[in-house]
Design an enzyme around this catalytic site. Structure first.
Site, PDB file in Angstrom:
ATOM      1  CG  HIS A 120      -1.828  -1.118   1.074  1.00  0.00           C
ATOM      2  ND1 HIS A 120      -1.500  -2.201   2.341  1.00  0.00           N
ATOM      3  CD2 HIS A 120      -2.897  -1.475   0.531  1.00  0.00           C
ATOM      4  CE1 HIS A 120      -2.979  -3.014   1.871  1.00  0.00           C
ATOM      5  NE2 HIS A 120      -3.600  -2.574   1.595  1.00  0.00           N
ATOM      6  N   GLY A 172      -2.712  -2.409  -6.473  1.00  0.00           N
ATOM      7  CA  GLY A 172      -1.040  -2.787  -7.015  1.00  0.00           C
ATOM      8  C   GLY A 172      -1.216  -4.142  -8.007  1.00  0.00           C
ATOM      9  CD  GLN A 192      -8.721  -4.760  -5.964  1.00  0.00           C
ATOM     10  OE1 GLN A 192      -9.236  -5.355  -5.339  1.00  0.00           O
ATOM     11  NE2 GLN A 192      -7.591  -4.337  -6.048  1.00  0.00           N
ATOM     12  CG  MET A 242       4.920  -6.505   0.986  1.00  0.00           C
ATOM     13  SD  MET A 242       5.427  -6.443   2.223  1.00  0.00           S
ATOM     14  CE  MET A 242       6.693  -6.006   2.307  1.00  0.00           C
TER      15      MET A 242
END
Lengths: 286, 286
Positions: free
Chosen positions: A39, A149, A155, A186
């Protein structure tokens, strides 16, 4: 500039509207909180490219299935706030589920086909929930640019498609997956892993590295690549493969013969924790 | 100010963006062209309430069923342009179907339940097509206020719901149905009627007047009201009733006992032409 925390979507919308009217650019990072370095890489890029940076923290109920981890999804609002402050975020938008989905809520955005494969095959309505909440957040935050990301490749593809199809005036940026030293992508869900599971979780990125290597050596047969990945992953005692796919990075259609860039994506349970990872592999330069 | 005609959605979006940045208000009237006095009442209100008025003319293919009148729907672009000019419209947005729905288009906005009843029972996916195109047009035109006619009551209800649910920053105005001298609701489809059919078409508004009268006299039983409307309409030889409903004006749920405001809506074929009309009737003041 002081970090502001806003819960009310009307207030958020007013402020965004005022900023846009002053010709300020808004960089937006939508998250479910439990922020990690993935993030933060998005936040930093947003900080460099925009006048204002808005991070939303909202665990979106409509993208979780009834048997999924909505309730136990990690919530670290205090830590998230400190991290945002440190990165120079201007506003955290932190709405309640009741305000986002009041009683009698009925409207959903669906990107056909793209949400039915890969993760969508196992997470029915997940991507409908994602497209819907991102659409809502875009209407509230009115971003110039929004950051996602590559870790959540499907997505990102679906959101790009929604933005193009619905003519939403926002630029989508998709940034590389950030990884732990041993290669594990991550994810807020990594916190579910026991130490023994954490070690085994490396196998996802190892399988992707193997695939890249096989393609580099000239293998062009997806099934062979997938079989080798299977064999590698199955050596880990707590690993259970949900899917491994080699697909076209735009249409998500399965690719048999690898000729151009492909997306290799996989979902693997390590114990009870479902992890995903993916790699874009270019057959020419793999 | 000279009337501009814009076909390119990116150009339209840029101009809208620039106007909003100058803090100008934009009044938007989405239409399928073949403009009549109903549309013009919306344009006039938009003209009074905003700095800029944008009218879109787009016959939206995805809101027509395969057996419906997409091909023969009236197209009068020259007359429409003259009317818009006369009313002081600033921009006509007139996109092509290919630009609005390029090959591989996949994204749809669905308002659940509200689109399955009344017209939606007979026009499957119609309101999904309406919600989708209005969502796209809002993203392109970025209006401050958007204007719709009460004639298409269900459409207005669905759009209001979409706007609220998706947090779209636009105000929705719904203006009264404009009628011919004999009561027939203005509709571009009235042009399909032969002179003999045109006379019979009065029966829709007459049936609504009858309903209002019955309720005024104390009738509270929807079924009785609907039966009387049926009897009146069936006297016309070319009339074929598709539905007559008494529903809640927000939820569109059928109402048995009339206690508060109800929406009385009907769809009737006169010959081959499908006409709709409706009335909001307040049992207290009917």
């Amino acid at each position: 500039m002081v970090l502001r925390i806003l819960r009310d979507f009307k207030k958020m919308q007013e402020i965004a509207h005022a900023l846009r009217r002053e010709a300020k650019t808004i960089g937006f990072v939508p998250t479910m909180g439990a922020l990690h370095r993935g993030h933060l890489s998005l936040v930093r890029r947003a900080r460099r490219e925009n006048d204002y940076v808005i991070v939303s923290i909202f665990i979106n109920p409509v993208q979780f299935g009834p048997k999924e981890d909505f309730k136990k999804y990690p919530r670290n609002f205090k830590t998230d706030t400190l991290l945002c402050k440190k990165e120079g975020v201007d506003i955290i938008f932190y709405p309640s589920a009741g305000a986002m989905y009041p009683a009698g809520y009925k409207t959903y955005v669906e990107v056909e086909d793209l949400g039915d494969v890969l993760c969508g095959e196992f997470r029915s309505r997940h991507f409908r929930g994602v497209a819907t909440v991102v659409n809502k957040l875009f209407n509230i935050v009115q971003p110039t640019k929004a950051y996602f990301g590559q870790k959540d490749a499907q997505q990102a593809i679906i959101i790009r498609k929604m933005v193009r199809d619905l003519n939403i005036p926002v630029q989508i940026r998709v940034l590389p997956t950030v990884r732990e030293a041993d290669g594990l992508a991550m994810s807020s869900r990594n916190s579910y892993l026991s130490p023994a599971e954490r070690k085994q979780a490396r196998v996802l990125s190892q399988a992707l590295a193997l695939a890249r290597d096989l393609i580099k050596k000239g293998n062009r047969d997806s099934l062979l690549v997938i079989r080798k990945m299977h064999q590698l992953i199955k050596r880990k005692k707590d690993a259970r493969i949900q899917y491994i796919c080699v697909v076209d990075p735009k249409t998500l259609a399965a690719v048999q013969k690898i000729k151009r860039q492909v997306l290799i994506a996989l979902a693997v349970y390590i114990g009870k924790t479902r992890l995903i990872d993916n790699a874009l592999v270019n057959s020419k330069y793999a």
